[in-house]
Design a protein around this motif. Structure first.
Motif, PDB file in Angstrom:
ATOM      1  N   ARG A 177       7.957  -0.905   0.927  1.00 61.06           N
ATOM      2  CA  ARG A 177       9.300  -0.472   1.313  1.00 61.06           C
ATOM      3  C   ARG A 177       9.225   0.086   2.734  1.00 61.06           C
ATOM      4  NH1 ARG A 177      11.036   3.913  -2.347  1.00 61.06           N
ATOM      5  NH2 ARG A 177      13.189   3.262  -1.969  1.00 61.06           N
ATOM      6  N   PRO A 178       9.147  -0.805   3.728  1.00 55.97           N
ATOM      7  CA  PRO A 178       8.974  -0.351   5.111  1.00 55.97           C
ATOM      8  C   PRO A 178      10.123   0.497   5.634  1.00 55.97           C
ATOM      9  CG  PRO A 178       9.476  -2.704   5.018  1.00 55.97           C
ATOM     10  CD  PRO A 178       9.203  -2.266   3.613  1.00 55.97           C
ATOM     11  N   ASP A 179      11.299   0.399   4.999  1.00 58.34           N
ATOM     12  CA  ASP A 179      12.458   1.176   5.435  1.00 58.34           C
ATOM     13  C   ASP A 179      12.434   2.602   4.891  1.00 58.34           C
ATOM     14  OD1 ASP A 179      12.756   0.015   2.899  1.00 58.34           O
ATOM     15  OD2 ASP A 179      14.921   0.355   2.922  1.00 58.34           O
ATOM     16  N   SER A 180      11.501   2.896   3.984  1.00 58.46           N
ATOM     17  CA  SER A 180      11.426   4.222   3.371  1.00 58.46           C
ATOM     18  C   SER A 180      10.317   5.044   4.014  1.00 58.46           C
ATOM     19  CB  SER A 180      11.171   4.100   1.862  1.00 58.46           C
ATOM     20  OG  SER A 180      10.966   5.360   1.276  1.00 58.46           O
ATOM     21  N   LYS A 181      10.662   6.235   4.525  1.00 60.86           N
ATOM     22  CA  LYS A 181       9.662   7.108   5.120  1.00 60.86           C
ATOM     23  C   LYS A 181       8.902   7.913   4.064  1.00 60.86           C
ATOM     24  CE  LYS A 181      12.100   7.684   9.517  1.00 60.86           C
ATOM     25  NZ  LYS A 181      12.710   8.637  10.465  1.00 60.86           N
ATOM     26  N   PRO A 209       6.685   4.509   1.345  1.00 61.00           N
ATOM     27  CA  PRO A 209       6.567   3.144   1.883  1.00 61.00           C
ATOM     28  C   PRO A 209       5.900   2.187   0.908  1.00 61.00           C
ATOM     29  CG  PRO A 209       4.966   4.611   2.908  1.00 61.00           C
ATOM     30  CD  PRO A 209       5.883   5.481   2.104  1.00 61.00           C
TER      31      PRO A 209
END
Length: 222
Positions: A60-64, A67
């Motif tokens: 999940r590259p959009d989640s800090k 991920p």
């Protein structure tokens, strides 16, 4: 065990930092009560049905914050047995999305709420915990793996969506007398773990958000 070795091999190829993030996610799951490590006596003494499910990551590259998310494959086959084949999916519990969006645009002040880790807030029965076992050993391939069981509803099980939505509705119904409007909002304006609603004023919206949190944080509603 073969699937665990394949997972370890793949993680090792991705590098130490990547493998550590995977391991940290499992540790976090245990710390939050989503899974627990089984003792030797618990493994030996339990007499009910047992099933082990493999796990892997999704990116999940959009989640800090997360991920990497760990998911469990309850559709994996082991000597002809697939855990999800033993489950019924259950009825469709989702509210009509078109209707939710219409109500969302009905009044001038809008609310958007997200239920954090909704599935992992619903406890499993003891029998279901033992058919949702998995292996892990923190990438230490020189020792035998530890045995874990999931404690809460997981995304991979076929009826998970219905179970989570039923738990959400039942929790709201516990407060139908105390907070009738908020309980109705949770039941009628939720789509999985999202709640969309609109109010006539900012004050009303803040009060609705406050009572929503009060309802959904109740530990005994699990």
């Amino acid at each position: 065990m073969g699937r665990l070795r394949a997972t370890e091999k793949r993680l090792a190829k991705r590098g130490v930092a990547y493998a550590k993030e995977y391991s940290d996610q499992i540790s976090d799951m245990v710390e939050r009560g989503g899974a627990r490590k089984l003792t030797t006596d618990q493994i030996k003494d339990y007499q009910g049905p047992v099933h082990y499910i493999p796990h892997h990551e999704i990116l999940r590259p959009d989640s800090k914050s997360t991920p990497i998310r760990i998911v469990f494959n309850s559709s994996a086959s082991y000597i002809g047995h697939v855990l999800n084949d033993y489950y019924a999916k259950g009825p469709d519990m989702l509210c009509d999305l078109f209707g939710i969006l219409l109500m969302f645009r009905q009044s001038p002040v809008t609310i958007v709420e997200d239920i954090s880790k909704m599935y992992n807030s619903v406890l499993l029965s003891e029998a279901n915990k033992m058919t949702d076992r998995f292996l892990w050993r923190d990438m230490n391939t020189t020792r035998e793996p530890d045995h874990y069981c999931l404690q809460t509803v997981t995304f991979g099980d076929r009826p998970s969506g219905v179970i989570a939505m039923t738990a959400l509705h039942k929790t709201a119904e516990m407060f139908i007398d105390k907070y009738p409007e908020t309980a109705a909002m949770i039941i009628n304006n939720s789509y999985v773990d999202d709640i969309l609603h609109s109010c006539e004023s900012a004050e009303e919206a803040l009060e609705r958000m406050k009572t929503t949190e009060e309802i959904l944080k109740r530990e005994d509603s699990k």
